[in-house]
Scaffold this motif. Structure first.
Motif, PDB file in Angstrom:
ATOM      1  N   GLY A   1       0.194  14.493 -14.839  1.00 17.88           N
ATOM      2  CA  GLY A   1       0.876  14.316 -13.564  1.00 17.88           C
ATOM      3  C   GLY A   1      -0.111  14.267 -12.409  1.00 17.88           C
ATOM      4  O   GLY A   1       0.025  13.458 -11.491  1.00 17.88           O
ATOM      5  N   TRP A   2      -1.118  15.141 -12.468  1.00 15.66           N
ATOM      6  CA  TRP A   2      -2.152  15.127 -11.434  1.00 15.66           C
ATOM      7  C   TRP A   2      -2.951  13.836 -11.488  1.00 15.66           C
ATOM      8  O   TRP A   2      -3.341  13.284 -10.459  1.00 15.66           O
ATOM      9  N   ALA A   3      -3.201  13.345 -12.708  1.00 17.57           N
ATOM     10  CA  ALA A   3      -3.928  12.078 -12.845  1.00 17.57           C
ATOM     11  C   ALA A   3      -3.108  10.926 -12.263  1.00 17.57           C
ATOM     12  O   ALA A   3      -3.657  10.051 -11.580  1.00 17.57           O
TER      13      ALA A   3
ATOM     14  N   ALA B   1       0.809  -1.213   0.000  1.00 21.75           N
ATOM     15  CA  ALA B   1       0.000   0.000   0.000  1.00 21.75           C
ATOM     16  C   ALA B   1       0.842   1.262   0.000  1.00 21.75           C
ATOM     17  O   ALA B   1       0.331   2.343  -0.290  1.00 21.75           O
ATOM     18  N   GLY B   2       2.124   1.141   0.302  1.00 19.46           N
ATOM     19  CA  GLY B   2       2.985   2.320   0.334  1.00 19.46           C
ATOM     20  C   GLY B   2       2.760   3.172   1.562  1.00 19.46           C
ATOM     21  O   GLY B   2       2.817   4.397   1.498  1.00 19.46           O
ATOM     22  N   LEU B   3       2.504   2.522   2.672  1.00 20.06           N
ATOM     23  CA  LEU B   3       2.298   3.245   3.925  1.00 20.06           C
ATOM     24  C   LEU B   3       3.555   3.170   4.784  1.00 20.06           C
ATOM     25  O   LEU B   3       4.320   2.218   4.696  1.00 20.06           O
TER      26      LEU B   3
ATOM     27  N   LEU C   1      -5.055   6.699  -4.860  1.00 16.36           N
ATOM     28  CA  LEU C   1      -6.227   5.818  -4.855  1.00 16.36           C
ATOM     29  C   LEU C   1      -5.839   4.344  -4.886  1.00 16.36           C
ATOM     30  O   LEU C   1      -6.509   3.516  -4.272  1.00 16.36           O
ATOM     31  N   SER C   2      -4.746   4.019  -5.574  1.00 14.22           N
ATOM     32  CA  SER C   2      -4.308   2.611  -5.577  1.00 14.22           C
ATOM     33  C   SER C   2      -3.848   2.192  -4.185  1.00 14.22           C
ATOM     34  O   SER C   2      -4.077   1.052  -3.773  1.00 14.22           O
ATOM     35  N   GLY C   3      -3.216   3.101  -3.454  1.00 12.95           N
ATOM     36  CA  GLY C   3      -2.837   2.797  -2.076  1.00 12.95           C
ATOM     37  C   GLY C   3      -4.050   2.571  -1.198  1.00 12.95           C
ATOM     38  O   GLY C   3      -4.088   1.641  -0.387  1.00 12.95           O
TER      39      GLY C   3
END
Length: 185
Positions: free
Chosen positions: A91-93, A56-58, A100-102
């Motif tokens: 870049g914003w997308a 999740a990249g946390l 959102l993937s996280g």
């Protein structure tokens, strides 16, 4: 390792019951509070939790450092100290997709962890040998090591990205310059 303690097809049945309205929480028996967790399930649960944090990249594991480096590259495309540049719409997308993937990963991994590890079920506790759990613990240790020593890892990744962006040096290492058809070793 987790499937050793479950019946064949239990995952498919659980998903089907959830999707089509099988047993609800009111139908289930009242679970005894304070039931001890077997040591094997505690170790597997801890490993699952650490893997979920990496995916999740946390913080505090290396997935967070990697996601932070990507977000920094998106928000500051010129690099640190090179002046502020406008972030393009794509870049914003990408930034939104990373965040959102996280979130989706956290939700999915939490759901899977609760269903497979922490939900009270009448199943046998899987037997896990040291030989089976050692590689998982080693890889999680490497993730912790990459977090503690993130500087050298990030410098290596930056050098790799820079080398890939300079097309002549990359092409020279892949395609021979002297006109022969042999690739370099």
């Amino acid at each position: 390792m987790l499937e050793r303690g479950r019946e064949v097809g239990a995952d498919v049945l659980a998903v089907t019951q959830e999707a089509y309205g099988g047993k609800t929480e009111e139908d289930e028996e009242e679970v005894e509070v304070g039931t001890p967790i077997p040591a094997t399930m505690a170790v597997l649960g801890g490993c699952f939790l650490c893997c979920a944090l990496v995916l999740a990249g946390l913080p505090p594991l290396s997935g967070f450092i990697a996601k932070f480096a990507m977000l920094d590259g998106i928000l500051n495309p010129q690099g640190l100290g090179q002046g502020a540049a406008a972030v393009p719409p794509d870049g914003w997308a990408l930034l939104a997709a990373l965040i959102l993937s996280g979130l989706a990963t956290v939700l999915a991994m939490t759901r899977a962890g609760i269903r497979s590890l922490w939900a009270a079920t009448d199943r046998a506790v899987p037997r896990v040998g040291v030989v089976e759990i050692a590689p998982i613990l080693l890889l999680l240790g490497l993730c912790i090591g990459m977090t503690a020593g993130a500087g050298p890892v990030l410098r290596y990744m930056q050098a790799t990205a820079s080398a890939l962006h300079t097309a002549p040096s990359y092409m020279g290492s892949v395609v021979p310059v002297d006109g022969t058809t042999e690739a370099r070793p």
